[in-house]
Design a protein around this motif. Structure first.
Motif, mmCIF file in Angstrom:
data_model
loop_
_atom_site.group_PDB
_atom_site.id
_atom_site.type_symbol
_atom_site.label_atom_id
_atom_site.label_comp_id
_atom_site.label_asym_id
_atom_site.label_seq_id
_atom_site.Cartn_x
_atom_site.Cartn_y
_atom_site.Cartn_z
ATOM 1 N N ASP A 110 22.325 36.862 -55.747
ATOM 2 C CA ASP A 110 21.126 36.843 -55.277
ATOM 3 C C ASP A 110 20.634 35.372 -54.971
ATOM 4 O OD1 ASP A 110 18.149 37.140 -55.509
ATOM 5 O OD2 ASP A 110 18.070 36.394 -57.130
ATOM 6 N N ASP B 171 16.977 33.598 -54.856
ATOM 7 C CA ASP B 171 15.864 32.820 -55.824
ATOM 8 C C ASP B 171 16.209 33.296 -57.124
ATOM 9 O OD1 ASP B 171 14.059 31.573 -53.637
ATOM 10 O OD2 ASP B 171 14.407 33.589 -52.768
ATOM 11 N N ASP C 146 16.222 39.118 -61.233
ATOM 12 C CA ASP C 146 15.189 39.872 -61.175
ATOM 13 C C ASP C 146 15.101 41.237 -61.013
ATOM 14 O OD1 ASP C 146 12.307 39.968 -61.223
ATOM 15 O OD2 ASP C 146 12.134 38.692 -59.265
HETATM 16 MG MG LIG Z 1 16.281 36.752 -57.606
#
Ligand SMILES: [Mg+2]
Length: 302
Positions: free
Chosen positions: A57, A59, A239
């Motif tokens: 991923d 961010d 996330d």
């Molecule tokens: Mg992320």
């Protein structure tokens, strides 16, 4: 800047954590995954890197979370670490909710030889400087037209703002005085708008995104593993949108692909750490892990 979470089990996963039995093992400086599947996969990734796919991923994983996502920049050293890994690994990929070209630009990811960047959860693909993408569904235009009025009418406090990603739109509350209250006010109206537009609601770290259905990081990761014929897969995320990729790793294991899931931890989200084979303290911890992985692969090959 996210800090490592201070509770739960990941403490024992951290490199240099306080529990002697979880100190780096084997003298290779690598942290030990907490699961048998994770430990077996790490071993396979190290010994057979040419058949491995390493996916990340962006961010919160390669780049620290910042107040305005337009200011995002990669963790110092991490792109160099990816470039070194790319010389040894079969495939290095980034899978992000951002547009593919945006992630490449912000991250300087074109410095990583042969990297594949899947944007918009796999709906876009950047490689060798070119982006391929399917047409965005019509619901995105409806959301683009109605979202500003809806955010105003929701009573969400000042600082709440809309990011138009082209194929999806996100409402950010990180800069609002009370980000959680803003999310509460927005939840109902955004869900109703997403339903009318035929889009999916994707909650994240002080953000709610409305995006096309039927694409997620799990489907994107599985397709790439199949395309590359990878036998071993490494996936790192921070996330809720990364959990489908973790689930894909579990499903791939059932098909004989060894898999390691890594959480770049934060105080904001704990569900990802709970689901991961290995937890590292944020992008800085991931950069350190990648350096050690590369060093170990080189050591084993020597
Ligand atoms: Mg992320």
């Amino acid at each position: 800047m996210p800090q490592p979470r201070q509770h739960g089990t990941p403490e024992r996963n951290r490199p240099g954590g306080p529990h002697a039995q979880n100190e780096p093992t084997g003298g290779n400086g690598l942290p030990e995954p907490t699961t048998p599947n994770g430990r077996a996969a790490l071993e396979a990734l190290l010994t057979e890197p040419a058949r491995a796919l390493f996916a990340f991923d962006f961010d919160g994983t390669l780049a620290p979370i910042v107040a305005d996502p337009r200011d995002s920049a990669p963790q110092p050293g991490i792109v160099a670490a990816l470039a070194e890994l790319a010389e040894l690994a079969g495939t290095v990929a980034v899978i992000t909710g951002r547009g593919a070209a945006t992630a490449v630009d912000l991250g300087g990811l074109d410095r990583v030889p042969g990297i594949t960047v899947l944007g918009h959860y796999g709906a876009e693909r950047w490689s060798d400087g070119r982006v391929a993408a399917a047409e965005p569904p019509p619901g995105v235009s409806l959301v683009r037209a109605e979202l500003p009025g809806l955010v105003d009418a929701s009573g969400a406090p000042e600082g709440t703002w809309i990011e138009d990603k082209g194929r999806s739109l996100a409402v950010h509350t990180r800069r609002a005085a009370d980000p959680d209250r803003a999310l509460e006010l927005l939840g109902g109206p955004l869900t109703e708008l997403a339903e009318r537009a035929g889009l999916k609601v994707e909650p994240g770290r002080m953000v709610i995104e409305l995006r096309p259905q039927g694409v997620d990081k799990g489907a994107a990761l599985t397709s790439l593993v199949e395309e590359r014929g990878a036998l071993h897969v490494f996936y790192a995320g921070d996330d809720l949108g990364d959990l489908p990729a973790f689930e894909a790793v579990a499903a791939l294991r059932a098909r004989g692909v060894s898999g390691l899931t890594v959480c770049s931890s934060s105080e904001e989200v704990t569900a990802v750490a709970d689901a991961a084979d290995l937890v590292v303290p944020g992008p800085a911890g991931l950069a350190e892990l990648l350096g050690r992985v590369t060093e170990r692969i080189r050591g084993l090959a020597a």
